[in-house]
Design an enzyme around this catalytic site. Structure first.
Site, PDB file in Angstrom:
ATOM      1  N   PHE A  60      35.113  36.905  45.661  1.00 36.42           N
ATOM      2  CA  PHE A  60      33.853  37.253  44.896  1.00 36.42           C
ATOM      3  C   PHE A  60      33.532  38.551  45.111  1.00 36.42           C
ATOM      4  O   PHE A  60      34.326  39.550  45.103  1.00 36.42           O
ATOM      5  CB  PHE A  60      32.887  36.223  45.103  1.00 36.42           C
ATOM      6  CG  PHE A  60      32.764  34.875  44.694  1.00 36.42           C
ATOM      7  CD1 PHE A  60      32.730  34.794  43.315  1.00 36.42           C
ATOM      8  CD2 PHE A  60      33.363  33.928  45.439  1.00 36.42           C
ATOM      9  CE1 PHE A  60      32.982  33.661  42.910  1.00 36.42           C
ATOM     10  CE2 PHE A  60      33.427  32.747  44.893  1.00 36.42           C
ATOM     11  CZ  PHE A  60      33.275  32.329  43.379  1.00 36.42           C
ATOM     12  N   SER A  61      32.476  39.144  45.638  1.00 31.61           N
ATOM     13  CA  SER A  61      31.847  40.372  45.725  1.00 31.61           C
ATOM     14  C   SER A  61      32.453  41.406  46.855  1.00 31.61           C
ATOM     15  O   SER A  61      32.478  42.508  46.951  1.00 31.61           O
ATOM     16  CB  SER A  61      30.364  40.725  45.742  1.00 31.61           C
ATOM     17  OG  SER A  61      29.950  40.141  44.549  1.00 31.61           O
ATOM     18  N   VAL A  62      33.352  40.646  47.580  1.00 32.48           N
ATOM     19  CA  VAL A  62      34.268  41.577  48.475  1.00 32.48           C
ATOM     20  C   VAL A  62      35.230  42.613  47.674  1.00 32.48           C
ATOM     21  O   VAL A  62      35.514  43.753  47.934  1.00 32.48           O
ATOM     22  CB  VAL A  62      35.183  40.740  49.183  1.00 32.48           C
ATOM     23  CG1 VAL A  62      36.464  41.564  50.010  1.00 32.48           C
ATOM     24  CG2 VAL A  62      34.452  40.065  50.487  1.00 32.48           C
ATOM     25  N   THR A  63      35.249  42.127  46.531  1.00 36.13           N
ATOM     26  CA  THR A  63      36.095  42.839  45.351  1.00 36.13           C
ATOM     27  C   THR A  63      35.247  44.189  45.185  1.00 36.13           C
ATOM     28  O   THR A  63      35.989  45.385  45.075  1.00 36.13           O
ATOM     29  CB  THR A  63      36.210  42.061  44.079  1.00 36.13           C
ATOM     30  OG1 THR A  63      36.860  40.764  44.213  1.00 36.13           O
ATOM     31  CG2 THR A  63      37.024  42.784  42.901  1.00 36.13           C
ATOM     32  N   LYS A  64      33.874  44.183  45.304  1.00 38.36           N
ATOM     33  CA  LYS A  64      33.125  45.535  44.850  1.00 38.36           C
ATOM     34  C   LYS A  64      33.580  46.297  46.089  1.00 38.36           C
ATOM     35  O   LYS A  64      33.917  47.706  45.696  1.00 38.36           O
ATOM     36  CB  LYS A  64      31.722  45.286  45.051  1.00 38.36           C
ATOM     37  CG  LYS A  64      31.217  44.287  43.901  1.00 38.36           C
ATOM     38  CD  LYS A  64      29.576  43.986  44.155  1.00 38.36           C
ATOM     39  CE  LYS A  64      29.056  43.425  43.014  1.00 38.36           C
ATOM     40  NZ  LYS A  64      29.388  41.960  42.995  1.00 38.36           N
TER      41      LYS A  64
END
Length: 436
Positions: free
Chosen positions: A150-154
Protein backbone atom coordinates in the site's frame (compact mmCIF):
# COMPACT_ATOMS: atom_id res chain seq x y z
CA UNK A 1 -30.74 -8.04 -8.86
CA UNK A 2 -29.36 -5.18 -10.94
CA UNK A 3 -30.18 -2.67 -8.19
CA UNK A 4 -28.41 -4.86 -5.67
CA UNK A 5 -25.33 -5.07 -7.93
CA UNK A 6 -25.23 -1.30 -8.38
CA UNK A 7 -25.56 -0.75 -4.63
CA UNK A 8 -22.71 -3.15 -3.95
CA UNK A 9 -20.52 -1.49 -6.57
CA UNK A 10 -21.28 1.97 -5.17
CA UNK A 11 -20.26 0.90 -1.73
CA UNK A 12 -17.35 -1.24 -2.93
CA UNK A 13 -17.36 -2.84 0.46
CA UNK A 14 -15.98 0.51 1.70
CA UNK A 15 -12.76 -1.07 2.97
CA UNK A 16 -11.29 -4.31 4.12
CA UNK A 17 -12.93 -3.63 7.46
CA UNK A 18 -16.25 -4.58 5.90
CA UNK A 19 -16.75 -8.19 6.90
CA UNK A 20 -17.93 -11.14 4.88
CA UNK A 21 -21.08 -12.88 6.00
CA UNK A 22 -20.10 -15.39 8.64
CA UNK A 23 -16.68 -13.79 9.10
CA UNK A 24 -14.83 -14.29 12.39
CA UNK A 25 -14.90 -11.62 15.04
CA UNK A 26 -12.19 -9.09 14.05
CA UNK A 27 -11.22 -8.90 17.72
CA UNK A 28 -10.08 -12.54 17.47
CA UNK A 29 -7.19 -12.42 14.95
CA UNK A 30 -6.32 -16.12 15.23
CA UNK A 31 -9.78 -17.07 13.96
CA UNK A 32 -9.16 -15.19 10.69
CA UNK A 33 -6.04 -17.16 9.73
CA UNK A 34 -6.47 -17.73 5.96
CA UNK A 35 -5.21 -21.31 6.19
CA UNK A 36 -7.69 -22.08 8.94
CA UNK A 37 -10.51 -20.49 6.97
CA UNK A 38 -9.57 -22.33 3.78
CA UNK A 39 -9.52 -19.44 1.31
CA UNK A 40 -8.62 -20.58 -2.22
CA UNK A 41 -7.75 -24.11 -1.13
CA UNK A 42 -8.56 -27.11 -3.29
CA UNK A 43 -8.75 -27.47 -7.07
CA UNK A 44 -11.04 -25.70 -7.67
CA UNK A 45 -11.76 -24.01 -4.35
CA UNK A 46 -15.25 -24.41 -2.94
CA UNK A 47 -17.61 -21.63 -4.05
CA UNK A 48 -17.81 -20.16 -0.55
CA UNK A 49 -14.00 -20.14 -0.26
CA UNK A 50 -13.29 -18.18 -3.42
CA UNK A 51 -11.57 -14.79 -3.45
CA UNK A 52 -12.42 -12.84 -6.58
CA UNK A 53 -11.85 -9.46 -8.21
CA UNK A 54 -15.20 -9.23 -10.00
CA UNK A 55 -17.33 -9.09 -6.86
CA UNK A 56 -14.72 -7.09 -4.89
CA UNK A 57 -14.48 -9.91 -2.34
CA UNK A 58 -10.68 -9.56 -2.43
CA UNK A 59 -11.13 -6.38 -0.36
CA UNK A 60 -13.45 -8.03 2.11
CA UNK A 61 -12.12 -9.02 5.53
CA UNK A 62 -11.18 -11.79 6.30
CA UNK A 63 -10.47 -12.65 2.65
CA UNK A 64 -7.88 -9.86 2.71
CA UNK A 65 -5.73 -12.11 4.88
CA UNK A 66 -5.22 -14.18 1.71
CA UNK A 67 -5.57 -11.58 -1.04
CA UNK A 68 -2.94 -9.13 0.27
CA UNK A 69 -0.33 -11.81 -0.47
CA UNK A 70 -1.83 -12.76 -3.85
CA UNK A 71 -2.64 -9.51 -5.65
CA UNK A 72 -0.92 -10.62 -8.87
CA UNK A 73 -3.52 -13.36 -9.22
CA UNK A 74 -6.31 -10.78 -9.13
CA UNK A 75 -5.10 -7.66 -10.96
CA UNK A 76 -2.76 -6.70 -13.84
CA UNK A 77 0.80 -5.89 -12.81
CA UNK A 78 4.16 -4.54 -14.03
CA UNK A 79 7.32 -6.31 -12.92
CA UNK A 80 10.16 -4.64 -11.00
CA UNK A 81 13.19 -6.71 -11.96
CA UNK A 82 15.70 -7.51 -9.25
CA UNK A 83 18.50 -7.71 -11.82
CA UNK A 84 21.04 -10.47 -12.29
CA UNK A 85 23.41 -9.48 -9.47
CA UNK A 86 24.20 -11.81 -6.61
CA UNK A 87 21.60 -11.66 -3.87
CA UNK A 88 22.67 -9.77 -0.76
CA UNK A 89 22.46 -12.07 2.26
CA UNK A 90 21.85 -10.72 5.74
CA UNK A 91 23.83 -12.11 8.63
CA UNK A 92 21.72 -13.51 11.46
CA UNK A 93 21.84 -13.05 15.23
CA UNK A 94 18.51 -14.44 16.37
CA UNK A 95 16.87 -13.07 19.51
CA UNK A 96 13.78 -14.36 21.30
CA UNK A 97 11.76 -11.18 21.81
CA UNK A 98 8.27 -12.66 21.85
CA UNK A 99 7.97 -12.18 25.63
CA UNK A 100 9.28 -8.59 25.56
CA UNK A 101 6.85 -6.53 27.65
CA UNK A 102 5.71 -2.95 27.15
CA UNK A 103 2.76 -0.73 28.04
CA UNK A 104 0.22 -0.48 25.23
CA UNK A 105 -1.90 2.50 24.22
CA UNK A 106 -4.58 1.48 26.72
CA UNK A 107 -2.14 1.44 29.63
CA UNK A 108 -2.01 -2.36 29.84
CA UNK A 109 1.14 -4.46 29.99
CA UNK A 110 1.36 -6.75 26.96
CA UNK A 111 4.05 -8.66 25.07
CA UNK A 112 5.58 -8.37 21.62
CA UNK A 113 3.71 -11.53 20.62
CA UNK A 114 0.44 -9.93 21.77
CA UNK A 115 1.15 -6.95 19.52
CA UNK A 116 1.76 -9.19 16.51
CA UNK A 117 -1.57 -10.92 16.96
CA UNK A 118 -3.58 -7.77 17.70
CA UNK A 119 -2.19 -5.97 14.63
CA UNK A 120 -2.93 -8.89 12.26
CA UNK A 121 0.69 -9.45 11.30
CA UNK A 122 1.39 -11.45 8.14
CA UNK A 123 5.16 -11.07 8.30
CA UNK A 124 7.68 -9.11 10.37
CA UNK A 125 11.46 -8.77 10.36
CA UNK A 126 13.77 -6.83 12.67
CA UNK A 127 17.29 -5.78 11.72
CA UNK A 128 19.75 -4.64 14.36
CA UNK A 129 23.10 -3.33 13.18
CA UNK A 130 22.37 -4.96 9.82
CA UNK A 131 21.69 -8.44 11.16
CA UNK A 132 18.37 -10.24 11.22
CA UNK A 133 17.51 -10.67 14.87
CA UNK A 134 13.86 -11.60 14.39
CA UNK A 135 11.78 -12.88 11.45
CA UNK A 136 8.31 -14.44 11.54
CA UNK A 137 5.57 -15.33 9.03
CA UNK A 138 1.89 -15.98 9.72
CA UNK A 139 -1.17 -17.01 7.73
CA UNK A 140 -0.56 -16.50 4.00
CA UNK A 141 2.85 -14.89 4.57
CA UNK A 142 5.97 -16.60 3.17
CA UNK A 143 9.55 -15.37 2.60
CA UNK A 144 9.30 -15.65 -1.19
CA UNK A 145 5.75 -14.27 -1.56
CA UNK A 146 5.29 -10.56 -2.37
CA UNK A 147 2.70 -8.77 -0.23
CA UNK A 148 1.03 -5.48 -1.09
CA UNK A 149 2.71 -2.59 0.70
CA UNK A 150 0.00 0.00 0.00
CA UNK A 151 1.34 3.49 0.79
CA UNK A 152 4.82 2.30 1.66
CA UNK A 153 4.96 2.61 -2.15
CA UNK A 154 4.78 6.39 -1.78
CA UNK A 155 8.09 6.50 0.07
CA UNK A 156 9.75 4.47 -2.70
CA UNK A 157 8.46 6.89 -5.35
CA UNK A 158 9.34 9.88 -3.16
CA UNK A 159 12.90 8.59 -2.74
CA UNK A 160 13.25 8.20 -6.51
CA UNK A 161 11.98 11.74 -7.03
CA UNK A 162 14.28 13.20 -4.37
CA UNK A 163 17.24 11.43 -5.99
CA UNK A 164 16.41 12.68 -9.48
CA UNK A 165 15.92 16.20 -8.08
CA UNK A 166 19.35 15.99 -6.39
CA UNK A 167 20.87 14.98 -9.72
CA UNK A 168 19.10 17.78 -11.60
CA UNK A 169 17.01 15.42 -13.73
CA UNK A 170 13.90 17.12 -12.36
CA UNK A 171 13.60 20.56 -10.78
CA UNK A 172 11.70 20.43 -7.49
CA UNK A 173 11.03 24.19 -7.69
CA UNK A 174 9.56 23.96 -11.18
CA UNK A 175 5.83 24.04 -11.87
CA UNK A 176 4.18 20.69 -12.41
CA UNK A 177 3.08 21.88 -15.83
CA UNK A 178 6.68 22.02 -17.04
CA UNK A 179 6.49 18.25 -17.16
CA UNK A 180 2.74 17.66 -17.54
CA UNK A 181 1.15 20.57 -19.44
CA UNK A 182 -2.10 18.57 -19.60
CA UNK A 183 -2.65 19.40 -15.91
CA UNK A 184 -2.79 23.18 -16.46
CA UNK A 185 -6.56 23.35 -15.89
CA UNK A 186 -6.55 21.06 -12.85
CA UNK A 187 -5.63 21.52 -9.19
CA UNK A 188 -1.98 21.10 -10.19
CA UNK A 189 -1.96 23.95 -12.71
CA UNK A 190 -0.17 26.33 -10.31
CA UNK A 191 1.60 23.79 -8.07
CA UNK A 192 5.31 23.04 -7.84
CA UNK A 193 6.97 19.65 -7.90
CA UNK A 194 8.20 20.10 -4.32
CA UNK A 195 4.67 20.82 -3.11
CA UNK A 196 3.61 17.54 -4.68
CA UNK A 197 6.54 15.71 -3.06
CA UNK A 198 5.67 17.03 0.40
CA UNK A 199 1.88 16.78 -0.01
CA UNK A 200 1.11 20.46 0.52
CA UNK A 201 -1.30 20.52 -2.42
CA UNK A 202 -4.72 22.15 -2.22
CA UNK A 203 -6.89 19.68 -4.13
CA UNK A 204 -10.53 18.71 -3.81
CA UNK A 205 -10.16 15.02 -3.07
CA UNK A 206 -11.21 12.95 -0.05
CA UNK A 207 -9.42 9.90 1.33
CA UNK A 208 -11.68 8.36 3.96
CA UNK A 209 -11.48 4.60 3.54
CA UNK A 210 -14.53 4.05 5.71
CA UNK A 211 -16.71 6.21 3.44
CA UNK A 212 -17.88 4.42 0.27
CA UNK A 213 -18.46 7.82 -1.37
CA UNK A 214 -14.90 8.98 -0.73
CA UNK A 215 -12.83 9.95 -3.77
CA UNK A 216 -10.25 7.26 -3.03
CA UNK A 217 -12.78 4.63 -4.15
CA UNK A 218 -13.59 6.56 -7.35
CA UNK A 219 -9.86 6.77 -8.02
CA UNK A 220 -9.45 3.03 -7.46
CA UNK A 221 -12.27 2.31 -9.91
CA UNK A 222 -10.68 4.60 -12.51
CA UNK A 223 -7.44 2.67 -12.12
CA UNK A 224 -9.15 -0.68 -12.55
CA UNK A 225 -8.34 -1.70 -8.99
CA UNK A 226 -12.03 -2.11 -8.19
CA UNK A 227 -14.78 -3.47 -10.44
CA UNK A 228 -17.03 -0.84 -11.99
CA UNK A 229 -20.83 -0.88 -11.68
CA UNK A 230 -22.99 -1.51 -14.76
CA UNK A 231 -23.13 1.53 -17.01
CA UNK A 232 -20.04 3.11 -15.46
CA UNK A 233 -19.13 6.24 -17.44
CA UNK A 234 -16.37 7.71 -15.26
CA UNK A 235 -12.63 7.92 -15.97
CA UNK A 236 -11.07 4.61 -16.96
CA UNK A 237 -7.39 5.26 -16.15
CA UNK A 238 -5.45 6.90 -13.34
CA UNK A 239 -4.34 9.73 -15.64
CA UNK A 240 -7.90 10.35 -16.82
CA UNK A 241 -8.97 10.79 -13.21
CA UNK A 242 -6.10 13.22 -12.52
CA UNK A 243 -7.16 15.38 -15.46
CA UNK A 244 -10.45 16.07 -13.70
CA UNK A 245 -9.38 17.08 -10.18
CA UNK A 246 -9.99 20.67 -9.07
CA UNK A 247 -8.23 22.98 -6.68
CA UNK A 248 -9.43 23.50 -3.11
CA UNK A 249 -7.48 25.89 -0.91
CA UNK A 250 -3.95 27.09 -1.56
CA UNK A 251 -0.81 25.14 -2.30
CA UNK A 252 2.14 25.22 0.08
CA UNK A 253 0.18 26.19 3.20
CA UNK A 254 -0.67 22.90 4.90
CA UNK A 255 0.08 19.20 4.77
CA UNK A 256 -2.80 17.20 3.30
CA UNK A 257 -2.35 13.49 2.70
CA UNK A 258 -3.74 12.67 -0.76
CA UNK A 259 -2.74 9.51 -2.65
CA UNK A 260 -3.22 11.15 -6.04
CA UNK A 261 -0.21 13.40 -5.36
CA UNK A 262 2.10 10.41 -5.63
CA UNK A 263 0.71 9.41 -8.99
CA UNK A 264 1.20 12.96 -10.25
CA UNK A 265 4.80 12.63 -9.05
CA UNK A 266 5.18 9.30 -10.83
CA UNK A 267 3.86 10.90 -14.02
CA UNK A 268 6.47 13.65 -13.66
CA UNK A 269 9.24 11.07 -13.29
CA UNK A 270 8.09 9.23 -16.38
CA UNK A 271 7.94 12.42 -18.43
CA UNK A 272 11.36 13.59 -17.25
CA UNK A 273 13.13 10.28 -17.87
CA UNK A 274 11.13 8.54 -20.56
CA UNK A 275 11.04 5.43 -18.36
CA UNK A 276 8.29 3.77 -16.36
CA UNK A 277 8.27 3.95 -12.57
CA UNK A 278 8.77 0.17 -12.43
CA UNK A 279 11.84 0.45 -14.67
CA UNK A 280 13.24 3.39 -12.70
CA UNK A 281 12.82 1.54 -9.41
CA UNK A 282 14.53 -1.51 -10.87
CA UNK A 283 17.44 0.33 -12.46
CA UNK A 284 18.07 2.93 -9.78
CA UNK A 285 17.48 0.88 -6.62
CA UNK A 286 16.38 -2.77 -6.91
CA UNK A 287 19.29 -3.96 -9.09
CA UNK A 288 21.78 -2.29 -6.75
CA UNK A 289 20.43 -3.66 -3.46
CA UNK A 290 20.94 -7.33 -4.31
CA UNK A 291 17.22 -8.03 -3.96
CA UNK A 292 16.14 -11.61 -3.45
CA UNK A 293 12.98 -11.47 -5.58
CA UNK A 294 11.32 -9.41 -8.28
CA UNK A 295 8.60 -7.06 -7.06
CA UNK A 296 5.57 -5.80 -8.94
CA UNK A 297 3.26 -2.81 -9.28
CA UNK A 298 -0.48 -2.93 -9.77
CA UNK A 299 -1.24 -1.13 -13.04
CA UNK A 300 -4.31 0.38 -14.68
CA UNK A 301 -5.69 -0.55 -18.10
CA UNK A 302 -3.15 1.76 -19.77
CA UNK A 303 -0.27 0.05 -17.99
CA UNK A 304 0.41 2.95 -15.61
CA UNK A 305 1.72 1.97 -12.20
CA UNK A 306 -0.32 2.76 -9.11
CA UNK A 307 2.47 4.75 -7.47
CA UNK A 308 0.30 5.75 -4.55
CA UNK A 309 -0.07 2.25 -3.17
CA UNK A 310 0.47 -0.56 -5.67
CA UNK A 311 3.94 -1.97 -4.97
CA UNK A 312 4.08 -5.62 -3.87
CA UNK A 313 7.35 -6.94 -2.46
CA UNK A 314 8.78 -9.54 -0.12
CA UNK A 315 9.62 -8.88 3.50
CA UNK A 316 13.39 -9.30 3.18
CA UNK A 317 13.56 -7.03 0.13
CA UNK A 318 11.58 -4.46 2.07
CA UNK A 319 14.23 -4.80 4.80
CA UNK A 320 17.04 -4.26 2.28
CA UNK A 321 15.47 -0.96 1.25
CA UNK A 322 15.02 0.09 4.88
CA UNK A 323 18.59 -0.79 5.82
CA UNK A 324 19.89 1.16 2.83
CA UNK A 325 18.05 4.22 4.13
CA UNK A 326 19.44 3.67 7.65
CA UNK A 327 22.96 3.49 6.23
CA UNK A 328 22.84 6.94 4.58
CA UNK A 329 21.86 5.47 1.21
CA UNK A 330 24.80 3.05 1.07
CA UNK A 331 24.17 -0.70 0.81
CA UNK A 332 25.61 -3.80 -0.82
CA UNK A 333 29.02 -2.09 -1.13
CA UNK A 334 27.78 0.88 -3.16
CA UNK A 335 26.13 4.26 -2.74
CA UNK A 336 22.60 3.56 -3.97
CA UNK A 337 20.94 6.84 -2.94
CA UNK A 338 22.97 10.05 -2.37
CA UNK A 339 23.60 10.66 1.33
CA UNK A 340 22.33 14.21 0.88
CA UNK A 341 18.94 12.83 -0.15
CA UNK A 342 18.68 10.65 2.96
CA UNK A 343 19.85 13.54 5.16
CA UNK A 344 17.16 15.79 3.71
CA UNK A 345 14.45 13.20 4.40
CA UNK A 346 15.67 12.67 7.98
CA UNK A 347 15.56 16.38 8.70
CA UNK A 348 11.87 16.26 7.89
CA UNK A 349 9.50 18.81 6.47
CA UNK A 350 7.73 21.91 7.73
CA UNK A 351 6.21 21.07 11.14
CA UNK A 352 3.93 24.10 11.11
CA UNK A 353 2.39 23.01 7.82
CA UNK A 354 2.10 19.44 9.09
CA UNK A 355 0.30 20.61 12.23
CA UNK A 356 -2.45 22.07 10.04
CA UNK A 357 -3.42 18.59 8.81
CA UNK A 358 -6.82 17.13 9.60
CA UNK A 359 -5.45 14.92 12.39
CA UNK A 360 -2.97 17.01 14.42
CA UNK A 361 -4.47 15.78 17.70
CA UNK A 362 -3.99 12.09 16.88
CA UNK A 363 -1.62 10.36 19.33
CA UNK A 364 2.00 11.11 18.51
CA UNK A 365 1.35 13.20 15.41
CA UNK A 366 2.33 16.50 17.01
CA UNK A 367 5.95 15.34 16.87
CA UNK A 368 5.90 14.57 13.14
CA UNK A 369 6.48 16.17 9.76
CA UNK A 370 6.46 14.87 6.18
CA UNK A 371 9.25 15.06 3.61
CA UNK A 372 9.53 13.47 0.17
CA UNK A 373 6.72 11.11 1.13
CA UNK A 374 8.31 9.89 4.37
CA UNK A 375 6.90 10.36 7.89
CA UNK A 376 9.56 11.90 10.13
CA UNK A 377 9.53 12.04 13.94
CA UNK A 378 11.17 14.94 15.76
CA UNK A 379 11.19 13.35 19.20
CA UNK A 380 13.00 10.50 20.93
CA UNK A 381 15.29 8.63 18.57
CA UNK A 382 13.98 10.64 15.59
CA UNK A 383 12.67 7.58 13.84
CA UNK A 384 11.33 7.97 10.31
CA UNK A 385 9.11 5.60 8.44
CA UNK A 386 7.13 4.54 5.41
CA UNK A 387 3.56 3.42 6.11
CA UNK A 388 0.67 1.83 4.32
CA UNK A 389 -2.95 1.18 5.25
CA UNK A 390 -3.88 -2.05 7.02
CA UNK A 391 -0.52 -2.06 8.85
CA UNK A 392 2.34 -1.99 6.33
CA UNK A 393 5.53 -0.39 7.66
CA UNK A 394 9.23 0.35 7.26
CA UNK A 395 10.31 1.82 10.61
CA UNK A 396 13.88 3.13 10.90
CA UNK A 397 15.39 4.04 14.27
CA UNK A 398 18.85 5.54 13.61
CA UNK A 399 19.85 5.73 17.29
CA UNK A 400 19.02 2.10 18.05
CA UNK A 401 20.48 1.09 14.65
CA UNK A 402 17.24 -0.80 14.09
CA UNK A 403 14.92 -1.37 11.14
CA UNK A 404 11.51 -3.01 11.52
CA UNK A 405 9.55 -4.08 8.44
CA UNK A 406 6.00 -5.33 8.84
CA UNK A 407 3.34 -6.64 6.46
CA UNK A 408 -0.18 -6.99 7.79
CA UNK A 409 -3.85 -7.46 6.96
CA UNK A 410 -5.54 -5.44 9.69
CA UNK A 411 -9.34 -5.35 9.26
CA UNK A 412 -9.37 -1.53 9.44
CA UNK A 413 -7.56 0.52 6.83
CA UNK A 414 -6.70 3.57 8.92
CA UNK A 415 -3.24 3.56 10.45
CA UNK A 416 -4.64 5.35 13.48
CA UNK A 417 -6.14 1.99 14.47
CA UNK A 418 -2.77 0.31 15.01
CA UNK A 419 0.06 2.89 15.09
CA UNK A 420 -0.48 3.74 18.79
CA UNK A 421 0.09 0.05 19.58
CA UNK A 422 2.91 -0.80 17.18
CA UNK A 423 4.85 2.40 17.84
CA UNK A 424 5.03 1.55 21.53
CA UNK A 425 6.25 -1.93 20.68
CA UNK A 426 8.97 -0.60 18.38
CA UNK A 427 10.17 1.92 20.94
CA UNK A 428 10.30 -0.79 23.61
CA UNK A 429 12.30 -3.01 21.29
CA UNK A 430 14.68 -0.15 20.45
CA UNK A 431 15.30 0.38 24.19
CA UNK A 432 15.85 -3.37 24.64
CA UNK A 433 18.35 -3.57 21.78
CA UNK A 434 20.17 -0.45 22.96
CA UNK A 435 20.64 -1.95 26.43
CA UNK A 436 21.60 -5.38 25.13
Amino acid sequence: MKAKTIALAAGMLAAACVHAQGAPDPQNPAASDPNLMGWMQGFPPAADKMVRFGDASFLQFPRTRWSFSHMRELLPTANVWRGDATTHRFASASLDIGALQFTDDKGETITWDDMLARSYTDAILVLHEGKIVYERYFGAGHPQLPHISFSVTKSMVGTLAATLAHEGVIDAAAPVTRYIPELKDTAYGDATVRQVMDMTIGVKYSEDYADPKSDIWSYARAGGMLPSPPGYAGPKTLHAFLLGVKKEGNHGEAFAYKTINTDVLGWILKRATGRSVATLLSERIWQKLGMENDSYFLVDTAGSEFGGGGLNLTLRDMARFGEMMRLDGRFNEQQVIPKAVVDDIRRGGDRVKFAKAAYPDAPGYAAYSYRSMWWVSHEGNRAYDARGIHGQRIYIDPVARMVVVKLSSHPVASNLQHLPLTDRAYRALADHLTRK
